[in-house]
Scaffold this active site. Structure first.
Site, PDB file in Angstrom:
ATOM      1  N   HIS A   1     -83.586 -41.746 -22.726  1.00  0.00           N
ATOM      2  CA  HIS A   1     -82.616 -42.487 -23.539  1.00  0.00           C
ATOM      3  C   HIS A   1     -83.296 -43.083 -24.768  1.00  0.00           C
ATOM      4  O   HIS A   1     -82.727 -43.115 -25.859  1.00  0.00           O
ATOM      5  CB  HIS A   1     -81.951 -43.581 -22.708  1.00  0.00           C
ATOM      6  CG  HIS A   1     -81.140 -43.049 -21.562  1.00  0.00           C
ATOM      7  ND1 HIS A   1     -80.280 -41.982 -21.692  1.00  0.00           N
ATOM      8  CD2 HIS A   1     -81.062 -43.421 -20.250  1.00  0.00           C
ATOM      9  CE1 HIS A   1     -79.706 -41.734 -20.522  1.00  0.00           C
ATOM     10  NE2 HIS A   1     -80.170 -42.583 -19.636  1.00  0.00           N
TER      11      HIS A   1
ATOM     12  N   ARG B   1     -68.586 -28.544 -21.012  1.00  0.00           N
ATOM     13  CA  ARG B   1     -67.356 -29.319 -20.788  1.00  0.00           C
ATOM     14  C   ARG B   1     -67.278 -30.438 -21.819  1.00  0.00           C
ATOM     15  O   ARG B   1     -68.255 -30.740 -22.497  1.00  0.00           O
ATOM     16  CB  ARG B   1     -67.322 -29.883 -19.364  1.00  0.00           C
ATOM     17  CG  ARG B   1     -68.524 -30.733 -19.021  1.00  0.00           C
ATOM     18  CD  ARG B   1     -68.424 -31.374 -17.626  1.00  0.00           C
ATOM     19  NE  ARG B   1     -69.710 -31.932 -17.247  1.00  0.00           N
ATOM     20  CZ  ARG B   1     -70.650 -31.289 -16.547  1.00  0.00           C
ATOM     21  NH1 ARG B   1     -70.444 -30.058 -16.129  1.00  0.00           N
ATOM     22  NH2 ARG B   1     -71.799 -31.878 -16.258  1.00  0.00           N
TER      23      ARG B   1
ATOM     24  N   ARG C   1     -85.744 -41.810 -16.297  1.00  0.00           N
ATOM     25  CA  ARG C   1     -84.650 -41.399 -17.185  1.00  0.00           C
ATOM     26  C   ARG C   1     -84.570 -42.253 -18.454  1.00  0.00           C
ATOM     27  O   ARG C   1     -84.187 -41.756 -19.520  1.00  0.00           O
ATOM     28  CB  ARG C   1     -83.313 -41.491 -16.429  1.00  0.00           C
ATOM     29  CG  ARG C   1     -83.177 -40.497 -15.287  1.00  0.00           C
ATOM     30  CD  ARG C   1     -81.861 -40.738 -14.528  1.00  0.00           C
ATOM     31  NE  ARG C   1     -80.712 -40.662 -15.414  1.00  0.00           N
ATOM     32  CZ  ARG C   1     -80.100 -39.519 -15.752  1.00  0.00           C
ATOM     33  NH1 ARG C   1     -80.506 -38.373 -15.263  1.00  0.00           N
ATOM     34  NH2 ARG C   1     -79.072 -39.535 -16.555  1.00  0.00           N
TER      35      ARG C   1
ATOM     36  N   ASP D   1     -76.258 -34.995 -24.941  1.00  0.00           N
ATOM     37  CA  ASP D   1     -76.484 -34.913 -23.494  1.00  0.00           C
ATOM     38  C   ASP D   1     -77.882 -34.364 -23.202  1.00  0.00           C
ATOM     39  O   ASP D   1     -78.461 -33.634 -24.006  1.00  0.00           O
ATOM     40  CB  ASP D   1     -75.413 -34.006 -22.873  1.00  0.00           C
ATOM     41  CG  ASP D   1     -75.275 -34.229 -21.375  1.00  0.00           C
ATOM     42  OD1 ASP D   1     -75.854 -35.208 -20.848  1.00  0.00           O
ATOM     43  OD2 ASP D   1     -74.606 -33.412 -20.719  1.00  0.00           O
TER      44      ASP D   1
ATOM     45  N   SER E   1     -69.727 -43.160 -22.114  1.00  0.00           N
ATOM     46  CA  SER E   1     -68.346 -42.815 -21.733  1.00  0.00           C
ATOM     47  C   SER E   1     -67.803 -43.835 -20.738  1.00  0.00           C
ATOM     48  O   SER E   1     -68.568 -44.556 -20.084  1.00  0.00           O
ATOM     49  CB  SER E   1     -68.305 -41.412 -21.119  1.00  0.00           C
ATOM     50  OG  SER E   1     -68.801 -41.438 -19.791  1.00  0.00           O
TER      51      SER E   1
ATOM     52  N   ASN F   1     -69.457 -43.402 -17.546  1.00  0.00           N
ATOM     53  CA  ASN F   1     -70.883 -43.698 -17.380  1.00  0.00           C
ATOM     54  C   ASN F   1     -71.148 -45.007 -16.620  1.00  0.00           C
ATOM     55  O   ASN F   1     -72.267 -45.253 -16.164  1.00  0.00           O
ATOM     56  CB  ASN F   1     -71.616 -43.719 -18.732  1.00  0.00           C
ATOM     57  CG  ASN F   1     -71.823 -42.331 -19.331  1.00  0.00           C
ATOM     58  OD1 ASN F   1     -71.771 -42.140 -20.547  1.00  0.00           O
ATOM     59  ND2 ASN F   1     -72.050 -41.332 -18.480  1.00  0.00           N
ATOM     60  N   TRP F   2     -70.097 -45.830 -16.439  1.00  0.00           N
ATOM     61  CA  TRP F   2     -70.250 -47.037 -15.606  1.00  0.00           C
ATOM     62  C   TRP F   2     -70.586 -46.673 -14.169  1.00  0.00           C
ATOM     63  O   TRP F   2     -71.045 -47.526 -13.410  1.00  0.00           O
ATOM     64  CB  TRP F   2     -68.961 -47.872 -15.624  1.00  0.00           C
ATOM     65  CG  TRP F   2     -68.604 -48.433 -16.969  1.00  0.00           C
ATOM     66  CD1 TRP F   2     -67.586 -48.017 -17.785  1.00  0.00           C
ATOM     67  CD2 TRP F   2     -69.233 -49.517 -17.651  1.00  0.00           C
ATOM     68  NE1 TRP F   2     -67.558 -48.763 -18.937  1.00  0.00           N
ATOM     69  CE2 TRP F   2     -68.546 -49.701 -18.881  1.00  0.00           C
ATOM     70  CE3 TRP F   2     -70.310 -50.369 -17.357  1.00  0.00           C
ATOM     71  CZ2 TRP F   2     -68.901 -50.677 -19.809  1.00  0.00           C
ATOM     72  CZ3 TRP F   2     -70.668 -51.348 -18.284  1.00  0.00           C
ATOM     73  CH2 TRP F   2     -69.970 -51.492 -19.481  1.00  0.00           C
TER      74      TRP F   2
HETATM   75  C1  IPE Z   1     -71.207 -37.310 -21.577  1.00  0.00           C
HETATM   76  O1  IPE Z   1     -72.358 -37.001 -20.884  1.00  0.00           O
HETATM   77  C2  IPE Z   1     -71.251 -38.720 -22.079  1.00  0.00           C
HETATM   78  C3  IPE Z   1     -72.219 -39.003 -23.139  1.00  0.00           C
HETATM   79  C4  IPE Z   1     -73.014 -38.145 -23.698  1.00  0.00           C
HETATM   80  C5  IPE Z   1     -72.268 -40.368 -23.560  1.00  0.00           C
HETATM   81  P1  IPE Z   1     -72.438 -37.154 -19.298  1.00  0.00           P
HETATM   82  O2  IPE Z   1     -73.796 -36.720 -18.917  1.00  0.00           O
HETATM   83  O3  IPE Z   1     -72.013 -38.508 -18.893  1.00  0.00           O
HETATM   84  O4  IPE Z   1     -71.341 -36.125 -18.816  1.00  0.00           O
HETATM   85  P2  IPE Z   1     -71.167 -35.389 -17.422  1.00  0.00           P
HETATM   86  O5  IPE Z   1     -71.322 -36.436 -16.358  1.00  0.00           O
HETATM   87  O6  IPE Z   1     -72.226 -34.348 -17.348  1.00  0.00           O
HETATM   88  O7  IPE Z   1     -69.804 -34.796 -17.483  1.00  0.00           O
HETATM   89  C1  IPE Z   2     -76.909 -38.386 -22.175  1.00  0.00           C
HETATM   90  O1  IPE Z   2     -77.929 -38.007 -21.342  1.00  0.00           O
HETATM   91  C2  IPE Z   2     -76.862 -39.882 -22.378  1.00  0.00           C
HETATM   92  C3  IPE Z   2     -75.688 -40.534 -21.789  1.00  0.00           C
HETATM   93  C4  IPE Z   2     -74.774 -39.960 -21.056  1.00  0.00           C
HETATM   94  C5  IPE Z   2     -75.539 -41.935 -22.013  1.00  0.00           C
HETATM   95  P1  IPE Z   2     -77.787 -38.018 -19.768  1.00  0.00           P
HETATM   96  O2  IPE Z   2     -78.249 -39.337 -19.274  1.00  0.00           O
HETATM   97  O3  IPE Z   2     -76.431 -37.631 -19.348  1.00  0.00           O
HETATM   98  O4  IPE Z   2     -78.831 -36.886 -19.368  1.00  0.00           O
HETATM   99  P2  IPE Z   2     -78.681 -35.801 -18.230  1.00  0.00           P
HETATM  100  O5  IPE Z   2     -77.383 -35.103 -18.457  1.00  0.00           O
HETATM  101  O6  IPE Z   2     -78.693 -36.553 -16.932  1.00  0.00           O
HETATM  102  O7  IPE Z   2     -79.846 -34.912 -18.421  1.00  0.00           O
HETATM  103 MG    MG Z   3     -75.550 -35.868 -18.908  1.00  0.00          MG
END
Ligand code: IPE
Ligand code: IPE
Ligand code: MG
Length: 236
Positions: free
Chosen positions: A29, A184, A25, A12, A57, A60-61
């Site tokens: 990635h 979490r 962003r 994350d 996840s 994430n959609w």
């Molecule tokens: C969890 O991260 C999913 C992945 C790392 C793929 P998210 O950034 O999606 O989780 P939330 O939204 O903070 O719970």
């Molecule tokens: C984790 O990074 C990658 C995925 C969830 C796919 P994030 O994209 O959630 O990054 P933050 O949490 O917004 O910084």
């Molecule tokens: Mg995140």
């Protein structure tokens, strides 16, 4: 303490990493994908049996279509850049989650990588792709109900239930790591993490280094794992 076999990581903080450098962003990635390579090669060198990485996840959609599209292009970026190295390192690619709804190109790239590496005997690099812990448990329950009603499964116990999960062939998760200071699970491995040690680090995933992984593993070996019992020294 038993040797660590299975590490799972919630990677994350990619977005925040990019934001800090005033970049879109997607740059976070992209950098995150390079980290997957670095950490996977290192974990394999350490003799870890399985590394499960949360890549996308079921929630994430909900992100903007543009970001989802970019995330769906990451398997291509990853495997076209690093598949040779994965093979040279004897790493076996696997996946949990569902390829349903994943664009055809990414789906093919995953299935090809799994097929190509299936006879490798080194670390399992297991991607959680379009994965949700609740969906996994519900699916397992549905399949068991079908098998029970047609007589192909007996009474349910923990061992039998675990055999319906997508992790059925993997060792127990010893250590869960989540980067970027979120405390979490975000629907990750809800059943499997029952007794895992957890390390939450402030480091954003694109900044996570092999030293950070060493530090997390070190923390693991300094924990007293009791599994509800007592330590040897507490037995008197
Ligand atoms: C969890 O991260 C999913 C992945 C790392 C793929 P998210 O950034 O999606 O989780 P939330 O939204 O903070 O719970
Ligand atoms: C984790 O990074 C990658 C995925 C969830 C796919 P994030 O994209 O959630 O990054 P933050 O949490 O917004 O910084
Ligand atoms: Mg995140």
């Amino acid at each position: 303490m038993e040797k660590i076999k299975h590490i799972a990581i919630i990677m994350d903080g990619n977005g925040r990493w990019a934001k800090r450098q005033l970049l879109p962003r997607t740059f976070g990635h992209k950098k995150g994908v390079e980290k997957v390579r670095e950490i996977a090669i290192y974990a394999n060198d350490l003799g870890i049996e399985c590394l499960t990485l949360y890549a996308f996840s079921t929630e994430n959609w909900r992100r903007p279509a543009e970001e989802v599209n970019y995330l769906m292009s990451l398997p291509k970026i990853f495997f076209s850049s690093y598949m040779k190295e994965i093979m040279a390192n004897n790493i076996k690619i696997q996946m949990i989650g569902s390829l349903e709804g994943v664009p055809a190109e990414a789906r093919k790239i995953f299935t090809d990588a799994i097929e190509e590496s299936k006879n490798n005997t080194g670390m399992i690099l297991n991607f959680a792709m379009n994965y949700g812990g609740r969906a996994e448990i519900v699916k397992a329950a549905q399949q068991y109900a079908i098998d029970y009603s047609n007589g192909s499964a007996g009474p349910l116990d923990e061992e039998l239930f675990a055999s319906y999960l997508m992790t059925k062939d993997l060792p127990e998760v010893d250590l869960l790591i989540r980067t970027s200071h979120e405390l979490r699970l975000s629907n990750f491995l809800l059943y499997q993490l029952a007794y895992s040690e957890m390390v939450f680090t402030d480091t954003l995933w694109p900044d996570f280094t092999t030293d950070d992984l060493d530090d997390c593993i070190d923390q693991f070996y300094h924990r007293g794992r009791r599994f509800g019992g007592l330590n040897e020294t507490e037995n008197t």
